[in-house]
Design a protein around this motif. Structure first.
Motif, PDB file in Angstrom:
ATOM      1  N   ALA A  59       0.837  -1.207   0.000  1.00  0.00           N
ATOM      2  CA  ALA A  59       0.000   0.000   0.000  1.00  0.00           C
ATOM      3  C   ALA A  59       0.872   1.257   0.000  1.00  0.00           C
ATOM      4  O   ALA A  59       0.543   2.262  -0.613  1.00  0.00           O
ATOM      5  CB  ALA A  59      -0.930  -0.001   1.210  1.00  0.00           C
ATOM      6  N   ARG A  60       2.020   1.176   0.666  1.00  0.00           N
ATOM      7  CA  ARG A  60       2.914   2.332   0.724  1.00  0.00           C
ATOM      8  C   ARG A  60       3.500   2.648  -0.643  1.00  0.00           C
ATOM      9  O   ARG A  60       3.510   3.776  -1.103  1.00  0.00           O
ATOM     10  CB  ARG A  60       4.046   2.041   1.728  1.00  0.00           C
ATOM     11  N   LEU A  61       4.006   1.599  -1.316  1.00  0.00           N
ATOM     12  CA  LEU A  61       4.708   1.814  -2.591  1.00  0.00           C
ATOM     13  C   LEU A  61       3.776   1.711  -3.792  1.00  0.00           C
ATOM     14  O   LEU A  61       4.221   1.841  -4.919  1.00  0.00           O
ATOM     15  CB  LEU A  61       5.838   0.784  -2.747  1.00  0.00           C
ATOM     16  N   LYS A  62       2.503   1.439  -3.546  1.00  0.00           N
ATOM     17  CA  LYS A  62       1.542   1.171  -4.638  1.00  0.00           C
ATOM     18  C   LYS A  62       2.121   0.095  -5.545  1.00  0.00           C
ATOM     19  O   LYS A  62       2.161   0.205  -6.777  1.00  0.00           O
ATOM     20  CB  LYS A  62       1.238   2.428  -5.462  1.00  0.00           C
ATOM     21  N   ALA A  63       2.608  -0.953  -4.907  1.00  0.00           N
ATOM     22  CA  ALA A  63       3.252  -2.059  -5.624  1.00  0.00           C
ATOM     23  C   ALA A  63       2.400  -3.304  -5.437  1.00  0.00           C
ATOM     24  O   ALA A  63       2.015  -3.624  -4.315  1.00  0.00           O
ATOM     25  CB  ALA A  63       4.655  -2.295  -5.062  1.00  0.00           C
ATOM     26  N   GLY A  64       2.106  -4.005  -6.518  1.00  0.00           N
ATOM     27  CA  GLY A  64       1.246  -5.187  -6.450  1.00  0.00           C
ATOM     28  C   GLY A  64       1.832  -6.255  -5.542  1.00  0.00           C
ATOM     29  O   GLY A  64       3.026  -6.543  -5.589  1.00  0.00           O
ATOM     30  N   TYR A  65       0.960  -6.854  -4.720  1.00  0.00           N
ATOM     31  CA  TYR A  65       1.396  -7.830  -3.723  1.00  0.00           C
ATOM     32  C   TYR A  65       0.818  -9.205  -4.027  1.00  0.00           C
ATOM     33  O   TYR A  65      -0.392  -9.344  -4.220  1.00  0.00           O
ATOM     34  CB  TYR A  65       0.932  -7.355  -2.339  1.00  0.00           C
ATOM     35  N   VAL A  66       1.691 -10.209  -4.043  1.00  0.00           N
ATOM     36  CA  VAL A  66       1.254 -11.590  -4.170  1.00  0.00           C
ATOM     37  C   VAL A  66       1.555 -12.287  -2.854  1.00  0.00           C
ATOM     38  O   VAL A  66       2.713 -12.427  -2.459  1.00  0.00           O
ATOM     39  CB  VAL A  66       1.978 -12.304  -5.330  1.00  0.00           C
ATOM     40  N   SER A  67       0.498 -12.707  -2.183  1.00  0.00           N
ATOM     41  CA  SER A  67       0.615 -13.260  -0.843  1.00  0.00           C
ATOM     42  C   SER A  67       0.713 -14.779  -0.881  1.00  0.00           C
ATOM     43  O   SER A  67      -0.132 -15.441  -1.468  1.00  0.00           O
ATOM     44  CB  SER A  67      -0.642 -12.805  -0.086  1.00  0.00           C
TER      45      SER A  67
ATOM     46  N   THR B 162       2.189  -3.546 -11.638  1.00  0.00           N
ATOM     47  CA  THR B 162       2.913  -2.329 -11.254  1.00  0.00           C
ATOM     48  C   THR B 162       4.406  -2.530 -11.485  1.00  0.00           C
ATOM     49  O   THR B 162       4.870  -3.671 -11.563  1.00  0.00           O
ATOM     50  CB  THR B 162       2.673  -2.041  -9.758  1.00  0.00           C
ATOM     51  N   PRO B 163       5.189  -1.454 -11.548  1.00  0.00           N
ATOM     52  CA  PRO B 163       6.632  -1.608 -11.801  1.00  0.00           C
ATOM     53  C   PRO B 163       7.345  -2.368 -10.680  1.00  0.00           C
ATOM     54  O   PRO B 163       8.288  -3.104 -10.934  1.00  0.00           O
ATOM     55  CB  PRO B 163       7.145  -0.163 -11.860  1.00  0.00           C
TER      56      PRO B 163
END
Ligand SMILES: Cc1cc2nc3c(=O)[nH]c(=O)nc-3n(C[C@H](O)[C@H](O)[C@H](O)COP(=O)(O)OP(=O)(O)OC[C@H]3O[C@@H](n4cnc5c(N)ncnc54)[C@H](O)[C@@H]3O)c2cc1C
Ligand SMILES: Nc1ncnc2c1ncn2[C@@H]1O[C@H](COP(=O)(O)O)[C@@H](O)[C@H]1O
Lengths: 320, 247
Positions: A108-116, A147-148
């Protein structure tokens, strides 16, 4: 460009799930042709350069004792700082209790996609596609990160530990992120036991064992093979065993190499927590017990007759 | 105290998992929907217990989903809670959900935001921490107990092989699991009352997802169990040692 890996320790020792994450991150960095770098927060008992054996070339070490207790908000800020400073395109976490709390925050901080909870290395050929578990172990989902920067937490026991010869360069890191508001009052740890979530071998008991006084059957076998112990929810609800041992849909989901279930019926909610185990062994006196459908090996028989002989045979094997 | 409880809808724990449309859609035919067990048993019931102790407590519920999740949020209201929000969108990933919850939370100024430990369908364990980050709040994950001392929460959380007790000032986001409370069954009075409790449908804030679904796969079936006769348990040990090479 780099892959950075959040590396956890417990009582100064690097955790197994982090060694897996380091191995995963290094393998991924290899595929991407970039460097793999560990981030180590707090003080450890060994020389951090030894993390090089898992393939990282650099360890960013923030040797600040106050970081030995987890404050996930503070950890997130530091990870964001380092990721930005290193121009990281991938941040790897172990899917541990703290990893699960820090990785989504960083996303959420980096607006970076997260795969859990990734179960294998990303496919970097067609974009950045990562496989993870969904429906409580009943299916996989391939996720495309759009996202990058990508953030991944690695499921314990899904990716082996790779060990080589390397020695990493240790770079001291001084953070400007101050102490947070979390005050840890007390830590209660069962010491000397393999944490269930990381265990490679697990022996587990259900209501078929009739009462806590019979848990010697589970503990003796576990002790002999170096396994962690677990139980069904019915058992934890009856207070025969502590809650942190309960596996399943509402308990812990585990994926050990061996899950040895004694007197457990194998209800679908129980299976949801253990069906990713590599080998499942079931001892149950009821041939119709649903667990047999999910098992690799089984004995239809009375645990009180079967288990003492299993334990004896293992003892002999160990001695021989 | 003002509490926001995040409620998600999941297939019943025994639902058959199958996929259609080239493995890109979960087949919902015949699926029974329930409140995600962690949200119901632990987050919501804990909030209700806090209200029973202190009647000045307000409980709001929030769900992000289409009109078809309404029966679930009504069911949650029947258990307890004063009013509910439904953010009207079909989220694509946890980030989109978190952004919607954070938006409502900002307006409501809650002391406590409770989520479940994870949803039993997407198993992300992600939304709560993302909400906390978006609101710049502290968060405790995998909590098993919650008490208060003054304006601080005393939260017990699970750590590997044990527990940790921490003191953290409110406001706070907490993801809840077993230990927080015991399951309850809605009673007739609750069900009647839920019909008239406000359920506000709000439009979503515009936000792109960070990840997308490519496809689902079912794990390969196990090849079947190999049974060892009950009078030869030693044979099982031999197989595990020599064939499976696991002990
Ligand atoms: C929403 C939901 C979530 C749930 N989550 C979980 C969860 O996370 N984990 C979980 O475990 N359960 C969970 N459950 C409960 C689950 O449905 C079962 O009730 C539970 O797993 C049963 O535990 P058990 O197998 O130990 O007991 P039982 O169902 O009572 O089974 C005992 C088994 O022991 C066998 N047995 C009896 N005597 C002997 C003997 N002498 N030797 C050998 N075998 C013997 C019997 O044949 C039987 O199969 C959940 C249920 C619901 C509704
Ligand atoms: N669509 C949703 N609407 C409201 N709350 C949700 C939604 N999805 C997830 N949550 C909350 O976030 C928790 C964690 O979800 P997840 O990150 O999907 O595992 C759940 O237990 C819920 O409390």
């Amino acid at each position: 460009m780099s892959v950075i890996i959040f590396t956890e320790h417990s009582n100064g020792e690097i955790r197994k799930s982090s060694r897996e994450a380091l191995s995963y991150g290094s393998a991924l960095a290899g595929r991407m042709g970039v460097s793999a770098e560990a981030v180590l927060l707090g003080t450890v008992s060994q020389d951090p350069s030894s993390l090089g054996i898992h393939g990282v070339s650099v360890v960013h070490h923030c040797a600040d004792e106050t970081l030995n207790t987890a404050d996930t908000r503070r950890y997130t800020s530091i990870m964001a700082e380092i990721a930005t400073a290193c121009g990281s395109t991938v941040v790897i976490f172990p899917h541990s209790m703290n990893g699960k709390a820090v990785a989504p925050r960083l996303s959420a901080r980096l607006k970076a996609g997260y795969v859990s909870g990734a179960t294998r290395l990303p496919d970097v050929e067609k974009g950045f596609v990562v496989r993870r578990n969904v429906f409580s172990g009943k299916a996989f989902m391939d996720v495309l990160v759009q996202t990058p920067v990508s953030i991944i937490s690695v499921n314990p026991n899904s990716f082996g530990i790779l060990e080589g010869e390397g020695i990493a360069e240790v770079r001291p890191y001084h953070t400007s992120v101050g102490a947070g508001r979390v005050v840890v009052r007390e830590t209660k740890k069962v010491t000397g036991q393999v944490p269930l979530g990381e265990a490679e071998l697990v022996v587990s008991g259900g209501r078929g064992l009739k009462g806590p006084e019979h848990w010697g059957l589970v503990e003796d076998l576990a002790g002999l093979i170096g396994a962690a112990t677990a139980c069904s929810r019915a058992v934890a609800d009856a207070h025969w065993r502590p809650h942190h041992e309960h596996v399943g849909q509402t308990g812990l989901a585990i994926a050990p190499n061996l899950y040895f279930a004694i007197g457990i019926s194998g209800a679908i909610q129980h299976l949801a927590g253990v069906n990713r185990s590599k080998v499942i062994v079931v001892v149950n006196k009821d041939p119709e017990a649903p667990f047999f459908k999910a098992a690799d090996y089984g004995i239809v028989g009375d645990a009180f007759e079967v288990m003492p002989r299993v334990i004896d045979a293992v003892r002999k094997l160990r001695k021989g | 105290m003002k509490i926001l409880v995040c409620i998600s809808r999941t297939p019943d724990t025994t639902a058959k998992i199958a996929f259609g449309d080239n493995n890109t859609k979960f087949v919902t035919d015949g699926v029974q929907w329930i409140i995600n067990p962690y949200d119901e048993w632990y987050a919501l019931v804990r909030a209700i217990m806090l209200k029973e102790r202190d009647a000045s407590t307000t409980i709001h519920l929030i769900t992000v989903g289409g009109a078809d999740v309404e029966p679930i949020i009504r069911k949650a209201l029947a258990l307890g809670g004063d009013e509910a929000f439904r953010v009207d969108m079909e989220p694509m990933d946890s980030y989109q959900v978190a952004v919607q919850i954070a938006q409502i939370a900002r307006e409501g100024q809650y002391d406590l935001i409770l989520t479940g430990k994870e949803t039993i369908d997407s198993n992300g364990s992600a939304v709560g921490a993302m909400v906390a980050e978006l609101l710049d709040m502290d968060m405790v994950s995998l909590a098993t107990a919650l008490e208060f001392e003054g304006s601080s929460a005393i939260v017990t959380r699970e750590i590997e092989g044990g527990e940790e007790v921490a003191e953290i000032p409110l406001p706070l986001v907490i993801s809840c699991q077993k230990g927080m409370a015991e399951a309850r069954i809605p009673n007739m009075r609750g069900i009647m009352a839920a019909r008239t409790k406000p359920l506000k449908v709000v439009p979503p804030v515009e936000v792109a997802p960070l990840t997308g679904l490519v496809s689902y796969t079912l794990p390969p079936a196990r090849s079947g169990v190999r049974l060892v006769p009950a009078d030869q348990p030693e044979e099982l040990v031999r197989l595990l040692h020599e064939e499976a090479r696991i002990i």
